[in-house]
Design a protein around this motif. Structure first.
Motif, PDB file in Angstrom:
ATOM      1  N   THR A   1       0.829  -1.210   0.000  1.00 12.47           N
ATOM      2  CA  THR A   1       0.000   0.000   0.000  1.00 12.47           C
ATOM      3  C   THR A   1       0.863   1.259   0.000  1.00 12.47           C
ATOM      4  O   THR A   1       0.327   2.371  -0.089  1.00 12.47           O
ATOM      5  CB  THR A   1      -0.939   0.039   1.218  1.00 12.47           C
ATOM      6  OG1 THR A   1      -0.170   0.251   2.415  1.00 12.47           O
ATOM      7  CG2 THR A   1      -1.733  -1.251   1.335  1.00 12.47           C
TER       8      THR A   1
ATOM      9  N   ALA B   1      -9.610  -2.163   9.994  1.00 10.85           N
ATOM     10  CA  ALA B   1     -10.751  -1.876   9.113  1.00 10.85           C
ATOM     11  C   ALA B   1     -10.998  -3.120   8.264  1.00 10.85           C
ATOM     12  O   ALA B   1     -10.169  -4.040   8.231  1.00 10.85           O
ATOM     13  CB  ALA B   1     -10.456  -0.665   8.222  1.00 10.85           C
TER      14      ALA B   1
ATOM     15  N   SER C   1     -11.358  -5.082   2.521  1.00 12.46           N
ATOM     16  CA  SER C   1     -11.698  -4.411   1.253  1.00 12.46           C
ATOM     17  C   SER C   1     -11.276  -2.948   1.281  1.00 12.46           C
ATOM     18  O   SER C   1     -10.931  -2.370   0.242  1.00 12.46           O
ATOM     19  CB  SER C   1     -13.198  -4.519   0.989  1.00 12.46           C
ATOM     20  OG  SER C   1     -13.937  -3.960   2.072  1.00 12.46           O
ATOM     21  N   GLN C   2     -11.276  -2.352   2.456  1.00  8.56           N
ATOM     22  CA  GLN C   2     -10.852  -0.958   2.606  1.00  8.56           C
ATOM     23  C   GLN C   2      -9.339  -0.843   2.731  1.00  8.56           C
ATOM     24  O   GLN C   2      -8.706  -0.006   2.081  1.00  8.56           O
ATOM     25  CB  GLN C   2     -11.523  -0.347   3.834  1.00  8.56           C
ATOM     26  CG  GLN C   2     -11.121   1.085   4.145  1.00  8.56           C
ATOM     27  CD  GLN C   2     -11.808   1.605   5.401  1.00  8.56           C
ATOM     28  OE1 GLN C   2     -12.885   1.145   5.775  1.00  8.56           O
ATOM     29  NE2 GLN C   2     -11.181   2.552   6.070  1.00  8.56           N
TER      30      GLN C   2
ATOM     31  N   GLU D   1      -7.422  -1.739  -0.702  1.00  6.42           N
ATOM     32  CA  GLU D   1      -7.951  -1.209  -1.960  1.00  6.42           C
ATOM     33  C   GLU D   1      -6.869  -0.598  -2.847  1.00  6.42           C
ATOM     34  O   GLU D   1      -7.064  -0.479  -4.067  1.00  6.42           O
ATOM     35  CB  GLU D   1      -9.056  -0.190  -1.693  1.00  6.42           C
ATOM     36  CG  GLU D   1      -8.616   1.048  -0.925  1.00  6.42           C
ATOM     37  CD  GLU D   1      -9.777   1.983  -0.642  1.00  6.42           C
ATOM     38  OE1 GLU D   1     -10.900   1.675  -1.094  1.00  6.42           O
ATOM     39  OE2 GLU D   1      -9.572   3.013   0.041  1.00  6.42           O
TER      40      GLU D   1
END
Length: 238
Positions: A85, A168, A171-172, A175
């Motif tokens: 990320t 969280a 999927s968050q 992403e």
């Protein structure tokens, strides 16, 4: 291929990873096995933070020519996912038995408690805390290795990366990951934890899937692993 170890191991006590890297080298794939920050030959002063761990991965990617695949083992998977990320040039993630729990399952609290113990110099208690779900007889073997206690500060990035992975829905959190991801679970595994985690990763990232690979007791079989990693590498190159 850069191998990112999970909580505890370094090269001298992890022949399985080194054997796998050598098999990959025989297949023509450059492979790096390194001692994580604060372990083995990677000595480090001061607090060992998640930032330092990610900086080490970034430096290894640069040393490998500017881009690389990461192969995470256990909590090394959460480090690899977090690295993906960030602005680190990765071409794919291979994740072996990522121990990711649903949001708010306790990793944040564990990470904070671990930080307090390490700040107080209570490394043996910190090791006990981190390994609390390990069978007692295995924990005693782990604690019989003096370096596992003296290097306990290196557990903090593992705990913090797992806390991030619980902060969280996946999927968050995932992403921004836009590289192929292969989540792997051993054929003889802790299915109640590892399979749901692999399924969650596969559903959260568009170019991700999960598969069974020969392995048991949270460890893979080098020959089988080298074959699947080589195939995965060829796929990411295409």
């Amino acid at each position: 291929m850069i191998f990112v170890a999970g909580a505890g191991p370094w090269r001298d006590i992890d022949p399985v990873t080194t054997s796998t890297a050598e098999l990959l080298a025989d297949k023509g794939l450059t492979s790096i096995v390194y001692d994580r920050v604060g372990r083995g030959d990677s000595r480090a002063d001061g607090p060992i933070t998640l930032h330092r761990e990610l900086a080490a991965i970034s430096a290894l990617v640069d040393a490998a020519g500017g881009s690389a695949l990461l192969c995470g083992h256990s909590s090394g998977c959460s480090l690899a996912l977090l690295a993906a990320t960030k602005r680190i040039s990765l071409t794919g993630l291979a994740l072996w038995e990522a121990p990711l729990a649903p949001p708010d399952s306790g990793a944040k609290e564990l990470a904070n408690d671990l930080r307090e113990l390490l700040a107080a110099g209570q490394r043996e208690r910190a090791l006990d805390l981190y390994m609390h779900d390990m069978p007692p007889e295995i924990l005693e073997i782990v604690k019989s290795i003096p370096a596992m206690i003296t290097q306990a500060d290196s557990l903090q990035p593992d705990a913090d990366s797992l806390a991030w992975a619980e902060s969280a829905p996946h999927s968050q959190l995932f992403e921004r990951i836009q590289v192929p991801v292969l989540a792997m679970v051993g054929t003889k595994s802790y299915d109640e934890v590892m399979v749901p985690a692999a399924e969650s990763i596969a559903s959260a990232i568009p170019d991700a899937k999960w598969v069974r690979v020969p392995g048991a007791d949270h460890e893979w079989e080098p020959l089988a692993m080298a074959d699947i990693l080589a195939e995965f590498s060829r796929g990411t190159a295409r």
